[in-house]
Enzyme design. Sequence first.
Site, PDB file in Angstrom:
ATOM      1  N   ARG A  84       0.856  -1.187   0.000  1.00 50.62           N
ATOM      2  CA  ARG A  84       0.000   0.000   0.000  1.00 50.62           C
ATOM      3  C   ARG A  84       0.892   1.236   0.000  1.00 50.62           C
ATOM      4  NH1 ARG A  84      -2.765   3.420   3.759  1.00 50.62           N
ATOM      5  NH2 ARG A  84      -4.829   4.018   2.980  1.00 50.62           N
ATOM      6  N   SER A 102     -12.821  -3.768  -0.869  1.00 46.90           N
ATOM      7  CA  SER A 102     -13.197  -3.341   0.477  1.00 46.90           C
ATOM      8  C   SER A 102     -14.697  -3.071   0.526  1.00 46.90           C
ATOM      9  CB  SER A 102     -12.454  -2.060   0.864  1.00 46.90           C
ATOM     10  OG  SER A 102     -11.069  -2.290   0.956  1.00 46.90           O
ATOM     11  N   LYS A 121      -5.772   4.309   9.152  1.00 46.44           N
ATOM     12  CA  LYS A 121      -6.635   4.863   8.109  1.00 46.44           C
ATOM     13  C   LYS A 121      -7.774   5.611   8.785  1.00 46.44           C
ATOM     14  CE  LYS A 121      -8.478   3.504   3.614  1.00 46.44           C
ATOM     15  NZ  LYS A 121      -8.867   2.386   2.734  1.00 46.44           N
TER      16      LYS A 121
END
Length: 217
Positions: free
Chosen positions: A42, A111, A140
């Site tokens: 990521r 997701s 996040k």
Amino acid sequence: MKCSKETMLLYAVTDRAWTGKQSLEEQAEAALKGGVTCLQLREKELDEEEFLKEAIELKRLCAAYHVPFIVNDNVEIAVKCKADGIHVGQEDMETGKVRALAGPEMMIGVSVQTPEQAAAAQEAGADYLGVGAVFGTATKPDAIDVSLETLKKICETVSIPVVAIGGISKANMHRLSGLGADGAALVSAIFSAGDIEQECRELRRLSEQTFLTSRQF
């Protein structure tokens, strides 16, 4: 490579915020040695050239450990580095378009936060789902909280593998037992550790205790 439930058991998601004494590649290899079953790269800050260079190196590492390598969000990078998979969110490219670009063999993870999103993603061709945030997470801040009850409903709605994400640690992973999820995705719980390899060994044992009794492979 298609997704299996075993792939979800201990799913590591990289975070450059925790690099320092070790490079991201060194941290990733320590996690692989410790027993992670999947590794997602990521990156939100690197330019495309550096992102691709890093992706190629991590793909090589994962192949050496026979662990699937997944790229977050960037379909073009995933295709160029021949990643095993691509993971997209609700605000990213639509699953059908991802499949058209990635081809039939690449794993697609999506997701989701609701049973309706889960059903739609499966129908569109997703190979697995990431569900969260199941616990509070600083990794996040914009993540939408998903109750454990909703996680259970999502697992009951779909037949593809499901991985829980968001604030999961050694202290709370046991709370995911019996809900139907196939594993846990972790960021800081892995990469903030002083000894990543040892931490992953402990997390792998916990994930086996937590999830292998939830669904039969």
